[in-house]
Design a protein around this motif. Structure first.
Motif, PDB file in Angstrom:
ATOM      1  N   ASN A  99      14.491 -18.509  30.283  1.00  0.00           N
ATOM      2  CA  ASN A  99      14.570 -19.165  31.585  1.00  0.00           C
ATOM      3  C   ASN A  99      15.383 -20.447  31.430  1.00  0.00           C
ATOM      4  OD1 ASN A  99      14.209 -20.153  34.144  1.00  0.00           O
ATOM      5  ND2 ASN A  99      12.037 -20.627  33.896  1.00  0.00           N
ATOM      6  N   VAL A 100      16.613 -20.441  31.998  1.00  0.00           N
ATOM      7  CA  VAL A 100      17.550 -21.559  31.804  1.00  0.00           C
ATOM      8  C   VAL A 100      17.800 -22.303  33.118  1.00  0.00           C
ATOM      9  CG1 VAL A 100      18.726 -20.378  29.888  1.00  0.00           C
ATOM     10  CG2 VAL A 100      19.589 -20.084  32.234  1.00  0.00           C
ATOM     11  N   ASP A 101      18.508 -23.445  33.028  1.00  0.00           N
ATOM     12  CA  ASP A 101      18.915 -24.150  34.246  1.00  0.00           C
ATOM     13  C   ASP A 101      20.082 -23.389  34.874  1.00  0.00           C
ATOM     14  OD1 ASP A 101      21.653 -25.650  33.326  1.00  0.00           O
ATOM     15  OD2 ASP A 101      20.203 -25.521  31.675  1.00  0.00           O
ATOM     16  N   GLU A 102      20.377 -23.720  36.134  1.00  0.00           N
ATOM     17  CA  GLU A 102      21.398 -22.987  36.896  1.00  0.00           C
ATOM     18  C   GLU A 102      22.758 -22.976  36.198  1.00  0.00           C
ATOM     19  OE1 GLU A 102      23.513 -23.466  41.221  1.00  0.00           O
ATOM     20  OE2 GLU A 102      21.357 -23.882  41.124  1.00  0.00           O
ATOM     21  N   ASN A 103      23.157 -24.083  35.580  1.00  0.00           N
ATOM     22  CA  ASN A 103      24.473 -24.175  34.938  1.00  0.00           C
ATOM     23  C   ASN A 103      24.603 -23.292  33.699  1.00  0.00           C
ATOM     24  OD1 ASN A 103      25.349 -26.046  36.833  1.00  0.00           O
ATOM     25  ND2 ASN A 103      24.614 -27.794  35.629  1.00  0.00           N
ATOM     26  N   SER A 104      23.455 -22.852  33.174  1.00  0.00           N
ATOM     27  CA  SER A 104      23.471 -22.024  31.949  1.00  0.00           C
ATOM     28  C   SER A 104      23.218 -20.549  32.251  1.00  0.00           C
ATOM     29  CB  SER A 104      22.406 -22.538  30.969  1.00  0.00           C
ATOM     30  OG  SER A 104      22.563 -23.903  30.696  1.00  0.00           O
ATOM     31  N   ALA A 105      23.207 -20.170  33.557  1.00  0.00           N
ATOM     32  CA  ALA A 105      22.800 -18.816  33.960  1.00  0.00           C
ATOM     33  C   ALA A 105      23.740 -17.722  33.460  1.00  0.00           C
ATOM     34  CB  ALA A 105      22.673 -18.733  35.480  1.00  0.00           C
ATOM     35  N   VAL A 106      25.017 -18.069  33.241  1.00  0.00           N
ATOM     36  CA  VAL A 106      25.982 -17.047  32.813  1.00  0.00           C
ATOM     37  C   VAL A 106      26.069 -16.953  31.293  1.00  0.00           C
ATOM     38  CG1 VAL A 106      28.392 -16.302  32.900  1.00  0.00           C
ATOM     39  CG2 VAL A 106      27.314 -17.310  34.931  1.00  0.00           C
ATOM     40  N   LYS A 107      26.260 -18.089  30.636  1.00  0.00           N
ATOM     41  CA  LYS A 107      26.522 -18.077  29.187  1.00  0.00           C
ATOM     42  C   LYS A 107      25.346 -18.533  28.322  1.00  0.00           C
ATOM     43  CE  LYS A 107      31.511 -18.569  29.638  1.00  0.00           C
ATOM     44  NZ  LYS A 107      32.701 -19.383  29.336  1.00  0.00           N
ATOM     45  N   GLY A 108      24.308 -19.074  28.961  1.00  0.00           N
ATOM     46  CA  GLY A 108      23.175 -19.547  28.174  1.00  0.00           C
ATOM     47  C   GLY A 108      23.410 -20.956  27.654  1.00  0.00           C
ATOM     48  N   ASN A 109      22.609 -21.363  26.660  1.00  0.00           N
ATOM     49  CA  ASN A 109      22.724 -22.716  26.087  1.00  0.00           C
ATOM     50  C   ASN A 109      22.227 -22.689  24.647  1.00  0.00           C
ATOM     51  OD1 ASN A 109      19.891 -22.640  26.267  1.00  0.00           O
ATOM     52  ND2 ASN A 109      19.876 -23.696  28.245  1.00  0.00           N
ATOM     53  N   ALA A 110      22.067 -23.850  24.051  1.00  0.00           N
ATOM     54  CA  ALA A 110      21.663 -23.932  22.636  1.00  0.00           C
ATOM     55  C   ALA A 110      20.282 -23.323  22.412  1.00  0.00           C
ATOM     56  CB  ALA A 110      21.683 -25.388  22.179  1.00  0.00           C
ATOM     57  N   TYR A 111      19.383 -23.514  23.374  1.00  0.00           N
ATOM     58  CA  TYR A 111      18.038 -22.927  23.245  1.00  0.00           C
ATOM     59  C   TYR A 111      18.128 -21.392  23.164  1.00  0.00           C
ATOM     60  CZ  TYR A 111      16.065 -27.468  24.774  1.00  0.00           C
ATOM     61  OH  TYR A 111      15.702 -28.781  24.882  1.00  0.00           O
ATOM     62  N   VAL A 112      18.974 -20.811  24.010  1.00  0.00           N
ATOM     63  CA  VAL A 112      19.140 -19.342  24.040  1.00  0.00           C
ATOM     64  C   VAL A 112      19.657 -18.853  22.691  1.00  0.00           C
ATOM     65  CG1 VAL A 112      20.352 -17.403  25.121  1.00  0.00           C
ATOM     66  CG2 VAL A 112      19.506 -19.290  26.542  1.00  0.00           C
ATOM     67  N   GLU A 113      20.629 -19.573  22.128  1.00  0.00           N
ATOM     68  CA  GLU A 113      21.187 -19.176  20.828  1.00  0.00           C
ATOM     69  C   GLU A 113      20.108 -19.212  19.741  1.00  0.00           C
ATOM     70  OE1 GLU A 113      24.087 -17.748  20.451  1.00  0.00           O
ATOM     71  OE2 GLU A 113      24.204 -18.010  22.619  1.00  0.00           O
ATOM     72  N   GLN A 114      19.214 -20.199  19.814  1.00  0.00           N
ATOM     73  CA  GLN A 114      18.097 -20.271  18.852  1.00  0.00           C
ATOM     74  C   GLN A 114      17.210 -19.028  18.960  1.00  0.00           C
ATOM     75  OE1 GLN A 114      15.930 -23.913  19.585  1.00  0.00           O
ATOM     76  NE2 GLN A 114      17.724 -25.205  19.258  1.00  0.00           N
ATOM     77  N   VAL A 115      16.930 -18.626  20.206  1.00  0.00           N
ATOM     78  CA  VAL A 115      16.075 -17.441  20.431  1.00  0.00           C
ATOM     79  C   VAL A 115      16.763 -16.190  19.897  1.00  0.00           C
ATOM     80  CG1 VAL A 115      15.013 -15.959  22.185  1.00  0.00           C
ATOM     81  CG2 VAL A 115      14.893 -18.450  22.424  1.00  0.00           C
ATOM     82  N   ARG A 116      18.058 -16.041  20.213  1.00  0.00           N
ATOM     83  CA  ARG A 116      18.798 -14.858  19.743  1.00  0.00           C
ATOM     84  C   ARG A 116      18.778 -14.755  18.217  1.00  0.00           C
ATOM     85  NH1 ARG A 116      23.663 -15.389  24.067  1.00  0.00           N
ATOM     86  NH2 ARG A 116      22.963 -13.792  25.520  1.00  0.00           N
ATOM     87  N   GLU A 117      18.970 -15.888  17.574  1.00  0.00           N
ATOM     88  CA  GLU A 117      18.965 -15.907  16.107  1.00  0.00           C
ATOM     89  C   GLU A 117      17.590 -15.521  15.573  1.00  0.00           C
ATOM     90  OE1 GLU A 117      20.206 -16.299  12.220  1.00  0.00           O
ATOM     91  OE2 GLU A 117      21.437 -16.215  14.044  1.00  0.00           O
ATOM     92  N   LEU A 118      16.545 -16.019  16.224  1.00  0.00           N
ATOM     93  CA  LEU A 118      15.176 -15.760  15.767  1.00  0.00           C
ATOM     94  C   LEU A 118      14.787 -14.292  15.891  1.00  0.00           C
ATOM     95  CD1 LEU A 118      12.543 -17.199  14.757  1.00  0.00           C
ATOM     96  CD2 LEU A 118      11.842 -17.297  17.151  1.00  0.00           C
ATOM     97  N   VAL A 119      15.242 -13.620  16.968  1.00  0.00           N
ATOM     98  CA  VAL A 119      14.766 -12.246  17.233  1.00  0.00           C
ATOM     99  C   VAL A 119      15.769 -11.172  16.798  1.00  0.00           C
ATOM    100  CG1 VAL A 119      13.442 -13.121  19.189  1.00  0.00           C
ATOM    101  CG2 VAL A 119      15.641 -12.022  19.618  1.00  0.00           C
ATOM    102  N   LYS A 120      16.834 -11.570  16.096  1.00  0.00           N
ATOM    103  CA  LYS A 120      17.900 -10.608  15.769  1.00  0.00           C
ATOM    104  C   LYS A 120      17.407  -9.403  14.968  1.00  0.00           C
ATOM    105  CE  LYS A 120      19.512 -13.081  11.662  1.00  0.00           C
ATOM    106  NZ  LYS A 120      20.582 -13.887  11.055  1.00  0.00           N
ATOM    107  N   ASP A 121      16.314  -9.578  14.200  1.00  0.00           N
ATOM    108  CA  ASP A 121      15.794  -8.467  13.396  1.00  0.00           C
ATOM    109  C   ASP A 121      14.662  -7.712  14.099  1.00  0.00           C
ATOM    110  OD1 ASP A 121      17.536  -9.132  11.335  1.00  0.00           O
ATOM    111  OD2 ASP A 121      16.107 -10.568  10.472  1.00  0.00           O
ATOM    112  N   GLU A 122      14.366  -8.084  15.344  1.00  0.00           N
ATOM    113  CA  GLU A 122      13.243  -7.469  16.064  1.00  0.00           C
ATOM    114  C   GLU A 122      13.637  -6.249  16.894  1.00  0.00           C
ATOM    115  OE1 GLU A 122      10.416  -9.673  18.364  1.00  0.00           O
ATOM    116  OE2 GLU A 122      10.572 -11.431  17.081  1.00  0.00           O
ATOM    117  N   ASN A 123      14.938  -5.958  16.962  1.00  0.00           N
ATOM    118  CA  ASN A 123      15.399  -4.865  17.813  1.00  0.00           C
ATOM    119  C   ASN A 123      14.924  -5.069  19.250  1.00  0.00           C
ATOM    120  OD1 ASN A 123      16.733  -2.479  18.418  1.00  0.00           O
ATOM    121  ND2 ASN A 123      14.918  -1.213  18.053  1.00  0.00           N
ATOM    122  N   ALA A 124      15.022  -6.328  19.725  1.00  0.00           N
ATOM    123  CA  ALA A 124      14.562  -6.677  21.069  1.00  0.00           C
ATOM    124  C   ALA A 124      15.731  -7.235  21.874  1.00  0.00           C
ATOM    125  CB  ALA A 124      13.449  -7.719  20.994  1.00  0.00           C
TER     126      ALA A 124
END
Length: 364
Positions: A206-231
């Protein structure tokens, strides 16, 4: 089949649920109804059924649906009954998949339950509570299985070996879904255990409006964390989605989306992702009375698909007449599809493909 929305308090779960509950979030064609205060039946947005409606001009249209459950916010200690822990765990156990909402935006006006924004910590808080509950379930089952295994019972020994592997994973703060079954027997056993962390999961940042298309640093942290979860990870600005639902006309909503750089509401993307997460797919029946999307499990055979319409269709199944959606769309009518030799006759072994347009022949 139900997907449950989970997360810590104040991450946007209920706002998201309310967005889904407002038909204007997509368009008038995608209604939503509430079974109970926290359960909604949401139509799955699908451009294919819109195209079939244009071609067939039926009296009515029925879309595929998915059940979405808004589950109470979880807090630390839920596995021991803290807060609404028992209710939360009971609700999530009844769901077939998890939509995990993570706060990935800064806003001083919205208090974070743990004092500051940190989606990695938030994810781990919920994961640990669910893992602790599963560990409790596994250890209780092991007490009984160990006794039977000592007597030489082969089935009990196989179950013990699997439970030991799951227990080890949970003790390492890994979810049960990270334990890969070695054969069909283990697959069936794992299903029977009904573990919460075995359920497939979709992460919604859940991001702010300006990050709705490309995401932000928080999103990148989540992606890195779950990369091995097949999620799957989806970016969604829940606040912006809520603003879209306030607009009266479809045109106004489209302008809002274009201004944000989006082709469609994020909620529509989420609904389709939840449908896929539940291992569901769609086939169609198309006639002047009704064009309808039917929901089946991926991998279902033609008789099983027929049984979704009526059990007699499955019992008395003779054959299925099948047209690929692309052929129906390209040729425009069933008659032209037949002329082109694109209508197929399939038997009991046929595995239905997503988007098949089907007629069933049966004998009761």
């Amino acid at each position: 089949m139900k997907a449950g929305i989970v997360g810590l308090p104040n991450v946007g779960k209920s706002t998201l649920f309310n967005c889904l509950s407002n038909a204007k979030a997509q368009s008038a064609n995608f209604p939503f109804c509430t079974i109970e205060p926290n359960i909604g039946v949401v139509n799955v947005p699908d451009p294919r059924i819109v195209r079939l409606e244009e071609l067939v001009k039926p009296e009515r249209v029925q879309m595929a649906t998915v059940d979405i459950v808004d589950i109470a916010g979880l807090v630390k200690g839920a596995s021991k009954g803290e807060g609404l822990g028992n209710q939360f765990l009971g609700n999530i156990r009844e769901c077939n998949a998890i939509i995990h909402v993570l706060r990935c935006f800064d806003n001083d006006n919205i208090i974070h339950v743990d004092g500051n924004v940190n989606p990695i910590r938030d994810k781990e808080t919920i994961d640990i509570e669910l893992q602790l509950k599963d560990l409790e379930t596994v250890e209780k089952r092991l007490e009984k299985t160990n006794r039977a295994a000592k007597t030489g019972n082969k089935e009990a020994q196989a179950e013990k070996a699997l439970l030991d592997r799951i227990r080890e994973a949970l003790l390492q703060a890994k979810s049960a879904r990270t334990v890969i079954p070695q054969n069909q027997d283990e697959e069936e056993m794992m299903e029977e255990f009904q573990l919460i962390t075995l359920k497939p999961v979709l992460y919604v940042c859940n991001v702010d409006e300006n990050s709705a298309v490309k995401g932000n640093a928080y999103v990148e942290q989540v992606r890195e964390l779950v990369k091995d979860e097949n999620a799957e990870v989806i970016i969604l600005s829940v606040g912006a989605e809520a603003d879209i639902t306030e607009l009266e006309s479809y045109e106004e909503r489209q302008v809002f989306l274009e201004d944000m750089g989006l082709k469609e509401p994020g909620s529509a993307v989420l609904i389709r992702a939840a449908y896929k997460l539940l291992n569901l797919q769609t086939y169609f029946t198309a006639g002047v009375k009704e064009v309808r999307a039917w929901t089946i499990q991926i991998g279902d055979t033609a008789p099983q698909a027929a049984g979704v319409i009526h059990t007699d269709f499955e019992k008395g199944f003779i054959r299925a007449e099948v047209i690929a959606y692309e052929d129906y769309s390209n040729f425009g009518t069933e008659a032209k599809v037949k002329e082109a030799g694109k209508l197929r006759v399939e038997g009991k072994e046929y595995i239905v493909k997503d988007g098949d347009v089907m007629h069933f022949r049966f004998n009761v």
